[in-house]
Scaffold this motif. Structure first.
Motif, PDB file in Angstrom:
ATOM      1  N   SER A  45      49.356  33.703  42.657  1.00  0.00           N
ATOM      2  CA  SER A  45      48.058  34.184  42.182  1.00  0.00           C
ATOM      3  C   SER A  45      47.638  35.480  42.847  1.00  0.00           C
ATOM      4  O   SER A  45      46.769  36.185  42.339  1.00  0.00           O
ATOM      5  N   ILE A  46      48.219  35.776  44.002  1.00  0.00           N
ATOM      6  CA  ILE A  46      47.762  36.900  44.816  1.00  0.00           C
ATOM      7  C   ILE A  46      48.742  38.065  44.798  1.00  0.00           C
ATOM      8  O   ILE A  46      48.397  39.175  45.193  1.00  0.00           O
ATOM      9  N   GLN A  47      49.958  37.841  44.320  1.00  0.00           N
ATOM     10  CA  GLN A  47      50.993  38.866  44.439  1.00  0.00           C
ATOM     11  C   GLN A  47      50.614  40.170  43.761  1.00  0.00           C
ATOM     12  O   GLN A  47      50.895  41.257  44.276  1.00  0.00           O
ATOM     13  N   GLY A  48      49.965  40.112  42.586  1.00  0.00           N
ATOM     14  CA  GLY A  48      49.558  41.340  41.923  1.00  0.00           C
ATOM     15  C   GLY A  48      48.581  42.134  42.748  1.00  0.00           C
ATOM     16  O   GLY A  48      48.680  43.366  42.861  1.00  0.00           O
ATOM     17  N   TRP A  49      47.627  41.456  43.355  1.00  0.00           N
ATOM     18  CA  TRP A  49      46.637  42.118  44.218  1.00  0.00           C
ATOM     19  C   TRP A  49      47.310  42.691  45.455  1.00  0.00           C
ATOM     20  O   TRP A  49      47.004  43.821  45.866  1.00  0.00           O
ATOM     21  N   VAL A  50      48.216  41.941  46.047  1.00  0.00           N
ATOM     22  CA  VAL A  50      48.932  42.417  47.228  1.00  0.00           C
ATOM     23  C   VAL A  50      49.710  43.687  46.900  1.00  0.00           C
ATOM     24  O   VAL A  50      49.695  44.668  47.666  1.00  0.00           O
ATOM     25  N   GLU A  51      50.391  43.700  45.764  1.00  0.00           N
ATOM     26  CA  GLU A  51      51.145  44.889  45.371  1.00  0.00           C
ATOM     27  C   GLU A  51      50.222  46.085  45.176  1.00  0.00           C
ATOM     28  O   GLU A  51      50.564  47.214  45.554  1.00  0.00           O
TER      29      GLU A  51
END
Length: 343
Positions: A45-51
């Motif tokens: 759920s967070i990978q897009g934000w992290v990228e």
């Protein structure tokens, strides 16, 4: 992409942290006491934000004492707001970082505001994501605090709590299981029951006017847990702060549906502008909003890209006219001094 977990010393407390690779600026995600930096970057759920964040600079993740893989707490030695705020310079010092952008979500605004107020030279900017300054226990339109805390502790470790407070986030069994695992690695139900009453009583309204750093406050319009007037209060009481309201009901900005990759190189619109007289200022928005809407100002775009379900791709782009929302959304709570609308 992320470093192995390391420890910084906050007094006698060990504070766990991880970082992405070096970048043009440091960004510290100030946690809301219930995170585990060991698994955050791998959460789907967070990978897009992290990228998105790591494309802007070095992202620094850490766990506040009492949660994650930082030192635990005991009923007789609960952390103070000052100790939580001191985790920030402890981590920055261990990294040799002189200053950073603070990304503070929900109740994490309290330690972030204290750090920004007492260390303005080390705070490039403060980004407040659905944050609040007054204690949620004072709200009159919600169930009794004791009932809420008991319900949270009862469902902790199942992953369902994050869906309750983020009803617009993509959700399936894989996502639920990932959040359930992160909750269990973050804190036990007993620790949650111990920490939540302390967190729910934080009141930093007297501190807010002392913050003197570039500040961007971003809030979801229909967040039922922390309604927009709480974010407006923060923006109205920090000199020069910018307030942006986005459509949606989520509390977390890092669980928005992923955006498709643009066909042309993205021009990341951030809260950092040119250096003027030795100070960096908030920048005007650029054309393309990034994956994370928590550090952009899409409310100032005439049109912004949103996503809706699609049978073939999961999500498809939808363009919708975005207007400024300045009307009050009543939640039964009023701060001690009047709030100005129309920021």
């Amino acid at each position: 992409m992320f470093s192995e977990t390391r420890y910084a010393m906050n007094g006698e407390l060990h504070v766990a942290y991880r970082t992405s690779r070096e970048g043009p600026r440091d960004l510290v995600f100030v946690p809301n006491w219930f995170t585990c930096c060991e698994v955050i970057p791998e959460n789907p759920s967070i990978q897009g934000w992290v990228e998105a964040m790591t494309s802007l600079g070095r992202l620094i993740l850490f766990d506040q004492p009492g949660t994650g893989i930082s030192d635990p707490i005991t009923p007789g030695a609960l952390p103070t707001l000052e100790q939580w705020a001191d985790s920030l310079p402890a981590v920055l010092d261990d990294l040799g970082s002189s200053k950073a952008v603070l990304l503070a979500i929900a109740g994490a605004f309290a330690p972030a505001a204290l750090f920004a107020a007492t260390h303005p030279s080390r705070t490039t900017a403060l980004v407040v994501l659905d944050g609040y300054a007054d204690p949620m226990a004072e709200r009159t339109d919600s169930p009794a605090t004791e009932e809420v805390l008991a319900a949270v502790a009862a469902m902790w470790g199942t992953g369902e709590f994050v869906h309750v407070i983020n009803p617009d986030m993509p959700w399936n069994e894989e996502i639920r299981a990932a959040w359930a695992r992160m909750e269990r690695l973050t804190a036990s139900p007993g620790t949650v029951a111990l920490m939540l009453p302390l967190v729910s009583q934080l009141d930093v309204r007297a501190l807010v006017p002392t913050v003197r750093v570039p500040t961007l406050v971003v809030h979801h319009t229909d967040n039922p847990i922390t309604p927009p007037e709480l974010g407006k209060y923060v923006a109205d009481h920090i000199s020069g702060a910018k307030y942006v309201e986005l459509p949606g009901r989520n509390m977390f900005h890092f669980v928005e549906p992923a955006r498709p990759a643009p066909t042309d190189p993205p021009r990341w619109s951030t809260c950092w502008g040119p250096t003027v007289n030795g100070q960096q200022h908030l920048a005007a928005p650029m054309r393309h909003p990034p994956i994370s809407e928590g550090v952009v100002e899409p409310a100032f775009h005439r049109r912004r890209q949103r996503m809706s379900p699609s049978a073939d791709h999961g999500y498809r782009p939808v363009f919708e006219h975005q207007t400024h929302r300045h009307a009050w959304r009543s939640a039964g709570t009023r701060p001690p001094t009047p709030i100005r609308c129309g920021r």
